[in-house]
Write an enzyme that holds these catalytic residues in place. Structure first.
Site, mmCIF file in Angstrom:
data_model
loop_
_atom_site.group_PDB
_atom_site.id
_atom_site.type_symbol
_atom_site.label_atom_id
_atom_site.label_comp_id
_atom_site.label_asym_id
_atom_site.label_seq_id
_atom_site.Cartn_x
_atom_site.Cartn_y
_atom_site.Cartn_z
ATOM 1 N N LYS A 96 1.649 6.581 2.702
ATOM 2 C CA LYS A 96 1.409 6.107 4.233
ATOM 3 C C LYS A 96 1.513 4.505 3.490
ATOM 4 O O LYS A 96 1.265 4.327 2.495
ATOM 5 C CB LYS A 96 0.491 6.155 4.406
ATOM 6 C CG LYS A 96 -0.764 5.852 4.656
ATOM 7 C CD LYS A 96 -2.322 5.810 6.026
ATOM 8 C CE LYS A 96 -2.733 5.693 5.030
ATOM 9 N NZ LYS A 96 -3.888 4.281 5.201
ATOM 10 N N HIS A 152 -1.845 7.838 -10.786
ATOM 11 C CA HIS A 152 -1.127 6.715 -11.369
ATOM 12 C C HIS A 152 -1.556 6.228 -12.633
ATOM 13 O O HIS A 152 -0.581 6.073 -13.854
ATOM 14 C CB HIS A 152 -0.350 6.003 -9.978
ATOM 15 C CG HIS A 152 0.511 7.268 -9.282
ATOM 16 N ND1 HIS A 152 -0.133 7.458 -8.799
ATOM 17 C CD2 HIS A 152 1.608 7.021 -9.062
ATOM 18 C CE1 HIS A 152 0.452 8.302 -7.702
ATOM 19 N NE2 HIS A 152 2.159 7.847 -8.174
#
Lengths: 210, 288
Positions: free
Chosen positions: A118, A38
């Site tokens: 998650k 990212h």
């Protein structure tokens, strides 16, 4: 709460029909990416004036792969077969909130329809889901072997040597990957709702008036 | 005696199977949740995953964590040789994919590739009176490590003073803060007192206790029971989806502290509480 089977590429219409609490079985080609990925995508592709020549090929490839697809916050355990091909041995989700500074830009730039991980994400990502038609899909944390079972094929891997095995971009074909929608494209987040309930109960247990 | 291969087996057991008490607690939790809820289906997926990992001898979770070794050795044993063998075992277990390469250089970001690095894996080694060699291993994942927290009491925002009620208040806060991010339902290892570093070590040692044991200190036994009940009243639920099971167990220890300090340290462990133990006596290795 509905149970929905989705296949990549995912249409905007399909994604907007999803509500928090729905169970999704996802099939098709998706890409793993976590912290290093990212940071790299945002710094090298999105916020830089021009993409360096050495990174151009990967940029084009990721644009092609991610449009209408999903990125999976996952650092897998992998095994290389004797014929040189890779297999996923264990592939549960990693905590997503670390990508909060980057995720909204990545959704917008690459046209993602899904973010898989998650723990849920924050308000910027929720807003990006609303604005660009995307959802956050929660995988069962730690259910690594079960999820690896849904990974039918590893097509290729990028940045393995530079980022290491857990942080690389693994391009995988999944079949019926089991997920729960916990942030939808209508601005709802199970994470915010559960947090509010537990906050209220905490105050009660601590004997503080609400 | 070269223990490299027996330690590889210890690592395999820790990574690919859950202790029976933890699995039983997960099963009981699943049966408590409402049928058809996200909480129940999540716990079912967790239990299916454990069974599959065990059958295939594959890691339960891809984050095989920091390997934390607690070694007690008899007089005359070379701690240095033991450590070298444990390191060789970690390298071999990584090669066999029981462990993911998890040691990252904090300056360059490079992964060492074999789980060896500065302070990695973690060793606590101590000589003891017994002629038994005992190696306990805990594999602690990063998600749960990141939500672990240390409070310095008094802690005014929660009106937590320097007593067991203060401990109770900060522990409830820690579980609320963690939400589902530490892979709930979790297990809490808690240390009251100590200094900032020993406190985390002692807190993590509590995680080696079986869930069904009873704390020998009556006040702590009562607090463990109360906190388990109250943490579950928070309603965070498995993975933070909401539900009746947020925590599977609370284990508390106490260490002496400075007059000036009163730390409460909460080591949050994910549901995948991967601990295993081996004993060596007269050249025989057992995994009790």
């Amino acid at each position: 709460m509905a149970t929905v089977h989705l296949t990549v590429p995912i249409s905007e219409e399909a994604v907007c029909s999803l509500q928090v609490g729905d169970t999704v079985y996802l099939s098709g080609i998706i890409v793993t990416g976590r912290d290093a990925a990212h940071k790299y995508m945002v710094e090298t592709f999105i916020r830089s004036a021009n993409v360096p020549g050495s990174e151009q090929a990967l940029y084009e490839e990721l644009r092609r792969l991610l449009a209408g697809s999903a990125i999976y916050h996952c650092g897998p355990v992998v095994r290389q077969r004797e014929d040189g091909r890779w297999e996923f041995v264990a592939a549960g989700p990693t905590t997503s909130i670390r990508e909060e500074p980057y995720q909204a830009d990545v959704i917008a730039h690459f046209g993602l329809r899904g973010v898989i991980g998650k723990g849920g994400m924050g308000p910027r990502t929720l807003q990006a889901c609303q604005k660009h038609g995307a959802v956050y899909l929660h995988a069962v944390g730690g259910a690594a072997t079960l999820i690896a079972d849904a990974v039918k094929e590893v097509l290729t891997v990028y940045k393995k040597d530079e980022f290491g095995v857990p942080e690389a971009f693994w391009v995988i074909r999944v079949e019926n990957l089991p997920l729960v929608v916990t942030m939808d494209s209508h601005g709802r987040s199970i994470h915010e709702e559960v947090q509010a309930v537990s906050e209220r109960r905490l105050q009660q247990l601590l004997g503080v008036s609400v | 005696m070269d223990l490299t291969e027996p330690i590889v087996e210890l690592i395999r057991r820790a990574s690919t199977d859950l202790p029976a008490d933890v699995e039983a607690a997960l099963r009981a939790a699943r049966d408590r949740e409402e049928a058809g809820s996200a909480a129940a289906s999540t716990l079912t997926a967790i239990l299916d995953n454990v069974a599959l990992a065990r059958a295939r001898s594959q890691p339960i979770c891809q984050d095989t964590g920091t390997p934390i070794f607690h070694i007690h050795y008899p007089a005359g044993t070379s701690a240095g040789k033991l450590r070298a063998q444990a390191e060789a075992a970690v390298v071999e277990a990584t090669r066999r994919a029981y462990l993911r390469p998890n040691a990252v250089d904090s300056i360059t970001g490079r992964n060492s590739g074999n789980n060896l690095g500065i302070g990695f894996p973690v060793f606590h080694m101590e000589e003891w009176e017994s002629d038994l060699l005992e190696i306990a291993l805990l594999l602690k994942g990063g998600g749960s490590e990141n939500v672990s927290i240390q409070y310095s009491l008094p802690y005014e925002p929660l009106k937590a003073g320097r007593d067991l009620e203060g401990v109770r208040r900060v522990v409830l806060d820690a579980v609320h803060r963690a939400q589902g991010e530490g892979c709930a339902p979790g297990i809490l290892g808690i240390c009251i007192g100590g200094d900032r570093s020993t406190a985390y070590t002692y807190a993590k040692m509590q995680l080696l206790r079986p869930l069904d044991d009873v704390n020998p200190v009556p006040e702590l036994a009562a607090l463990e029971e109360r906190l388990l009940r109250e943490c579950n009243e928070l309603g965070v639920g498995p993975m933070g989806f909401g539900g009746k099971t947020t925590i599977l167990g609370v284990k508390i220890g106490a260490a002496h502290r400075l007059p000036a300090s009163f730390f409460v340290t909460v080591a949050y462990m994910c549901w995948a509480c991967r601990r295993a133990r081996m004993e060596v006596k007269n050249g025989t290795v057992v995994y009790p």
